[in-house]
Design a protein around this motif. Structure first.
Motif, PDB file in Angstrom:
ATOM      1  N   ALA A 184       0.836  -1.207   0.000  1.00 14.80           N
ATOM      2  CA  ALA A 184       0.000   0.000   0.000  1.00 14.80           C
ATOM      3  C   ALA A 184       0.870   1.255   0.000  1.00 14.80           C
ATOM      4  O   ALA A 184       0.540   2.261  -0.656  1.00 14.80           O
ATOM      5  CB  ALA A 184      -0.914  -0.009   1.221  1.00 14.80           C
ATOM      6  N   ALA A 185       1.996   1.200   0.714  1.00 13.92           N
ATOM      7  CA  ALA A 185       2.907   2.349   0.755  1.00 13.92           C
ATOM      8  C   ALA A 185       3.464   2.645  -0.627  1.00 13.92           C
ATOM      9  O   ALA A 185       3.693   3.818  -0.988  1.00 13.92           O
ATOM     10  CB  ALA A 185       4.025   2.079   1.743  1.00 13.92           C
ATOM     11  N   ILE A 186       3.663   1.624  -1.427  1.00 10.50           N
ATOM     12  CA  ILE A 186       4.147   1.834  -2.804  1.00 10.50           C
ATOM     13  C   ILE A 186       3.102   2.570  -3.625  1.00 10.50           C
ATOM     14  O   ILE A 186       3.419   3.512  -4.370  1.00 10.50           O
ATOM     15  CB  ILE A 186       4.500   0.477  -3.455  1.00 10.50           C
ATOM     16  CG1 ILE A 186       5.771  -0.103  -2.826  1.00 10.50           C
ATOM     17  CG2 ILE A 186       4.695   0.632  -4.961  1.00 10.50           C
ATOM     18  CD1 ILE A 186       6.132  -1.479  -3.319  1.00 10.50           C
ATOM     19  N   SER A 187       1.862   2.162  -3.467  1.00 10.41           N
ATOM     20  CA  SER A 187       0.790   2.836  -4.210  1.00 10.41           C
ATOM     21  C   SER A 187       0.710   4.304  -3.816  1.00 10.41           C
ATOM     22  O   SER A 187       0.557   5.198  -4.678  1.00 10.41           O
ATOM     23  CB  SER A 187      -0.553   2.158  -3.932  1.00 10.41           C
ATOM     24  OG  SER A 187      -0.527   0.819  -4.384  1.00 10.41           O
ATOM     25  N   SER A 188       0.823   4.576  -2.505  1.00 10.76           N
ATOM     26  CA  SER A 188       0.779   5.962  -2.030  1.00 10.76           C
ATOM     27  C   SER A 188       1.967   6.755  -2.561  1.00 10.76           C
ATOM     28  O   SER A 188       1.838   7.905  -3.000  1.00 10.76           O
ATOM     29  CB  SER A 188       0.775   5.977  -0.499  1.00 10.76           C
ATOM     30  OG  SER A 188       0.826   7.293  -0.013  1.00 10.76           O
ATOM     31  N   VAL A 225       4.423  10.723  -6.418  1.00 14.92           N
ATOM     32  CA  VAL A 225       5.323  10.999  -7.543  1.00 14.92           C
ATOM     33  C   VAL A 225       4.540  11.605  -8.702  1.00 14.92           C
ATOM     34  O   VAL A 225       4.992  12.579  -9.337  1.00 14.92           O
ATOM     35  CB  VAL A 225       6.036   9.702  -7.995  1.00 14.92           C
ATOM     36  CG1 VAL A 225       6.736   9.917  -9.341  1.00 14.92           C
ATOM     37  CG2 VAL A 225       7.035   9.258  -6.943  1.00 14.92           C
ATOM     38  N   SER A 226       3.355  11.085  -8.946  1.00  9.37           N
ATOM     39  CA  SER A 226       2.527  11.618 -10.041  1.00  9.37           C
ATOM     40  C   SER A 226       2.136  13.061  -9.771  1.00  9.37           C
ATOM     41  O   SER A 226       2.198  13.919 -10.669  1.00  9.37           O
ATOM     42  CB  SER A 226       1.271  10.753 -10.216  1.00  9.37           C
ATOM     43  OG  SER A 226       1.619   9.448 -10.604  1.00  9.37           O
ATOM     44  N   SER A 227       1.748  13.344  -8.540  1.00 12.11           N
ATOM     45  CA  SER A 227       1.376  14.718  -8.183  1.00 12.11           C
ATOM     46  C   SER A 227       2.567  15.662  -8.322  1.00 12.11           C
ATOM     47  O   SER A 227       2.445  16.774  -8.862  1.00 12.11           O
ATOM     48  CB  SER A 227       0.852  14.756  -6.746  1.00 12.11           C
ATOM     49  OG  SER A 227      -0.312  13.992  -6.618  1.00 12.11           O
ATOM     50  N   ALA A 228       3.721  15.213  -7.835  1.00 13.75           N
ATOM     51  CA  ALA A 228       4.916  16.051  -7.929  1.00 13.75           C
ATOM     52  C   ALA A 228       5.317  16.266  -9.380  1.00 13.75           C
ATOM     53  O   ALA A 228       5.769  17.367  -9.767  1.00 13.75           O
ATOM     54  CB  ALA A 228       6.056  15.407  -7.151  1.00 13.75           C
ATOM     55  N   GLN A 229       5.113  15.267 -10.215  1.00 14.19           N
ATOM     56  CA  GLN A 229       5.431  15.398 -11.627  1.00 14.19           C
ATOM     57  C   GLN A 229       4.525  16.417 -12.298  1.00 14.19           C
ATOM     58  O   GLN A 229       4.958  17.233 -13.122  1.00 14.19           O
ATOM     59  CB  GLN A 229       5.282  14.033 -12.319  1.00 14.19           C
ATOM     60  CG  GLN A 229       5.703  14.020 -13.781  1.00 14.19           C
ATOM     61  CD  GLN A 229       7.180  14.250 -13.974  1.00 14.19           C
ATOM     62  OE1 GLN A 229       7.997  13.661 -13.265  1.00 14.19           O
ATOM     63  NE2 GLN A 229       7.541  15.136 -14.891  1.00 14.19           N
ATOM     64  N   VAL A 230       3.247  16.384 -11.933  1.00 17.21           N
ATOM     65  CA  VAL A 230       2.273  17.362 -12.470  1.00 17.21           C
ATOM     66  C   VAL A 230       2.663  18.776 -12.065  1.00 17.21           C
ATOM     67  O   VAL A 230       2.608  19.720 -12.873  1.00 17.21           O
ATOM     68  CB  VAL A 230       0.848  17.022 -11.976  1.00 17.21           C
ATOM     69  CG1 VAL A 230      -0.115  18.175 -12.303  1.00 17.21           C
ATOM     70  CG2 VAL A 230       0.371  15.720 -12.597  1.00 17.21           C
ATOM     71  N   ASP A 231       3.065  18.938 -10.803  1.00 20.56           N
ATOM     72  CA  ASP A 231       3.469  20.272 -10.329  1.00 20.56           C
ATOM     73  C   ASP A 231       4.656  20.800 -11.124  1.00 20.56           C
ATOM     74  O   ASP A 231       4.729  21.994 -11.461  1.00 20.56           O
ATOM     75  CB  ASP A 231       3.815  20.224  -8.842  1.00 20.56           C
ATOM     76  CG  ASP A 231       2.593  19.984  -7.976  1.00 20.56           C
ATOM     77  OD1 ASP A 231       1.473  20.214  -8.459  1.00 20.56           O
ATOM     78  OD2 ASP A 231       2.769  19.539  -6.793  1.00 20.56           O
ATOM     79  N   LEU A 241       9.754  26.623  -9.477  1.00 26.38           N
ATOM     80  CA  LEU A 241      10.005  25.446 -10.303  1.00 26.38           C
ATOM     81  C   LEU A 241      11.031  24.532  -9.617  1.00 26.38           C
ATOM     82  O   LEU A 241      10.865  23.294  -9.586  1.00 26.38           O
ATOM     83  CB  LEU A 241      10.519  25.859 -11.684  1.00 26.38           C
ATOM     84  CG  LEU A 241      10.954  24.714 -12.608  1.00 26.38           C
ATOM     85  CD1 LEU A 241       9.778  23.762 -12.870  1.00 26.38           C
ATOM     86  CD2 LEU A 241      11.508  25.265 -13.918  1.00 26.38           C
ATOM     87  N   THR A 242      12.065  25.156  -9.075  1.00 29.48           N
ATOM     88  CA  THR A 242      13.082  24.362  -8.364  1.00 29.48           C
ATOM     89  C   THR A 242      12.473  23.629  -7.181  1.00 29.48           C
ATOM     90  O   THR A 242      12.773  22.468  -6.918  1.00 29.48           O
ATOM     91  CB  THR A 242      14.218  25.273  -7.885  1.00 29.48           C
ATOM     92  OG1 THR A 242      14.804  25.941  -9.026  1.00 29.48           O
ATOM     93  CG2 THR A 242      15.296  24.468  -7.171  1.00 29.48           C
ATOM     94  N   SER A 243      11.572  24.298  -6.482  1.00 29.75           N
ATOM     95  CA  SER A 243      10.901  23.675  -5.340  1.00 29.75           C
ATOM     96  C   SER A 243      10.056  22.492  -5.785  1.00 29.75           C
ATOM     97  O   SER A 243      10.027  21.436  -5.137  1.00 29.75           O
ATOM     98  CB  SER A 243      10.049  24.705  -4.616  1.00 29.75           C
ATOM     99  OG  SER A 243       9.357  24.116  -3.532  1.00 29.75           O
ATOM    100  N   ALA A 244       9.361  22.627  -6.928  1.00 28.37           N
ATOM    101  CA  ALA A 244       8.523  21.541  -7.455  1.00 28.37           C
ATOM    102  C   ALA A 244       9.390  20.355  -7.875  1.00 28.37           C
ATOM    103  O   ALA A 244       9.034  19.182  -7.640  1.00 28.37           O
ATOM    104  CB  ALA A 244       7.691  22.043  -8.615  1.00 28.37           C
ATOM    105  N   GLU A 245      10.543  20.678  -8.486  1.00 27.14           N
ATOM    106  CA  GLU A 245      11.438  19.597  -8.899  1.00 27.14           C
ATOM    107  C   GLU A 245      12.022  18.863  -7.692  1.00 27.14           C
ATOM    108  O   GLU A 245      12.180  17.632  -7.723  1.00 27.14           O
ATOM    109  CB  GLU A 245      12.571  20.174  -9.754  1.00 27.14           C
ATOM    110  CG  GLU A 245      12.094  20.640 -11.133  1.00 27.14           C
ATOM    111  CD  GLU A 245      13.181  21.329 -11.921  1.00 27.14           C
ATOM    112  OE1 GLU A 245      13.056  21.402 -13.167  1.00 27.14           O
ATOM    113  OE2 GLU A 245      14.172  21.810 -11.306  1.00 27.14           O
ATOM    114  N   THR A 277      11.753  14.912  -6.735  1.00 32.71           N
ATOM    115  CA  THR A 277      12.890  14.058  -6.351  1.00 32.71           C
ATOM    116  C   THR A 277      12.620  13.339  -5.043  1.00 32.71           C
ATOM    117  O   THR A 277      12.903  12.140  -4.886  1.00 32.71           O
ATOM    118  CB  THR A 277      14.161  14.912  -6.225  1.00 32.71           C
ATOM    119  OG1 THR A 277      14.438  15.542  -7.481  1.00 32.71           O
ATOM    120  CG2 THR A 277      15.358  14.060  -5.823  1.00 32.71           C
ATOM    121  N   ALA A 278      12.058  14.064  -4.075  1.00 36.52           N
ATOM    122  CA  ALA A 278      11.736  13.460  -2.776  1.00 36.52           C
ATOM    123  C   ALA A 278      10.669  12.375  -2.920  1.00 36.52           C
ATOM    124  O   ALA A 278      10.734  11.326  -2.265  1.00 36.52           O
ATOM    125  CB  ALA A 278      11.291  14.534  -1.801  1.00 36.52           C
ATOM    126  N   ALA A 279       9.702  12.626  -3.796  1.00 40.60           N
ATOM    127  CA  ALA A 279       8.629  11.646  -4.012  1.00 40.60           C
ATOM    128  C   ALA A 279       9.191  10.373  -4.643  1.00 40.60           C
ATOM    129  O   ALA A 279       8.797   9.250  -4.283  1.00 40.60           O
ATOM    130  CB  ALA A 279       7.543  12.248  -4.892  1.00 40.60           C
TER     131      ALA A 279
END
Length: 389
Positions: free
Chosen positions: A109-113, A118-124, A142-146, A150-152
């Motif tokens: 389940a943690a992988i799914s979360s 990661v998808s949300s961070a990619q969209v941002d 933009l740097t903050s979103a990137e 990376t963290a995601a």
């Protein structure tokens, strides 16, 4: 008066004569008992005799692996039985350890979360790029979103690693055979709580396609073999099973310990045997036979010998058919039937075979020659040793 004395002498003379005749008759009756008796004799000749030195051995499989659980759990199922042959990778035990299944579900389940993050961070990041190009938002955003992306991704990798670890732990609830072999004892029953810290293994898997035969030799024997070069260039060695029948495979000496055991004063030796029919099992006892040759020796039945003060003697017949007590040096054959004589006899000597308890030196006998092939004691021993002229 003289006439009367003479009359008394006549009966006395008759009495003496009667005694003499009786004595003569007695001696004539004893004459058959003094006849020269027949004794069987064997004419001996030297041979090179090959025989074996025997040592008790303990048998072990070349792979003898104790099976311990890697995780804690209750034995849910035992899939094998004692003495059963198993193949590498076959399931031996199933453990009931629900915590590992729960951990597996949790990490999955943690992988799914993490993937969603990661998808949300990619969209941002994708949203921020055109806005920065049109200078609607600063490059800092933009740097903050990137960085968030990376963290995601890192969190996703951690979740995936946790999942793999959970899978591994869960797989340990199925205990499998590391090698093909035979199952040993099963000390733990259904419902037993086991872990990696248990004192006795769950079982032992023994690979016995080849087996080791372990035995010990003392320092004297080691020196004898070492001087003869036997331990380095050992011919094929044989094995006797507990019923004293010969094992159908020959073995080889593999190793000799590099130092003397201080407690026993002996060397540990290991031989290896092929075991294609799986007849030998770990823990079997047997007897190993190491070959040796005694040159120019004589073979006689033990019944032809007698002992005095620890010495072994035989009666040898001379040219006048008289027996002479002769001391000999023998080596045992562990047969209880024959002796190998290394000193005291020479080629062509005639040895009395039986009835020796009634003999003494210089007694004359009538020798009756017996062939070696007719002596059952020698035939029994020659089945175990080899002799050549």
């Amino acid at each position: 008066m003289i006439h009367q004395i003479n009359n008394l002498r006549i009966p006395y003379f008759v009495f003496i004569m009667a005694l003499f005749l009786t004595s003569c008759n007695s001696e004539k009756k004893q004459e058959p008992g003094n006849a020269i008796a027949d004794y069987e004799v064997l004419t001996v000749s030297p041979k090179n005799i090959g025989l074996y030195r025997e040592f008790p051995v303990t048998i072990e499989g070349t792979e003898n692996i104790e099976i311990y659980p890697k995780v804690e759990g209750f034995i849910e199922k035992v899939h094998v039985d004692e003495g059963e042959y198993v193949k590498k990778g076959q399931v031996l035990f199933s453990l009931n350890a629900p915590q590992y299944k729960q951990e597996l579900l949790s990490t999955k389940a943690a992988i799914s979360s993490a993937k969603a993050n990661v998808s949300s961070a990619q969209v941002d990041v994708e949203k921020a790029k055109p806005l920065v190009e049109r200078e609607i938002i600063s490059k800092f955003e933009l740097t903050s979103a990137e960085n968030s992306l990376t963290a995601a991704n890192a969190a996703l990798e951690q979740a995936q690693a946790n999942y793999v670890n959970a899978q591994t732990n869960n797989s340990y609830t199925k205990i499998i055979a590391p090698v093909s072999g035979y199952i040993g004892s099963l000390p733990y029953k259904l419902g037993s709580l086991v872990s990696s810290s248990i004192s006795d293994p769950l079982t032992t898997v023994s690979n016995i396609k080849q087996v080791y035969a372990y035995f010990s030799i003392n320092e004297k024997t080691y020196l004898e073999f070492a001087k003869a070069g036997l331990l380095k260039n050992m011919d094929e060695v044989s094995l006797l099973l507990p019923d004293y029948t010969a094992f159908d495979q020959k073995g080889k000496i593999q190793t000799v310990s590099g130092q003397v055991d201080k407690e026993t004063g002996s060397f540990n030796v290991r031989a290896i045997f092929d075991n294609p029919n799986n007849l030998l099992r770990t823990g079997n006892s047997a007897t190993i036979q190491l070959p040796r040759t005694i040159e120019e020796a004589f073979l006689i039945p033990q019944s032809a010998t007698y002992e005095i003060q620890g010495g072994v003697y035989v009666y040898v017949v001379n040219e006048q058919s008289q027996v002479q007590s002769t001391k000999i040096t023998v080596t045992g054959t562990n047969s209880g039937q024959a002796y190998i004589v290394t000193d005291g006899l020479k080629d062509g000597d005639r040895v009395v075979l039986e009835g020796i308890s009634g003999l003494s030196s210089s007694k004359e006998i009538k020798p009756v020659e017996v062939k070696e092939s007719d002596i059952s004691a020698l035939q029994q021993i020659t089945e175990k040793v080899t002799s050549t002229k």
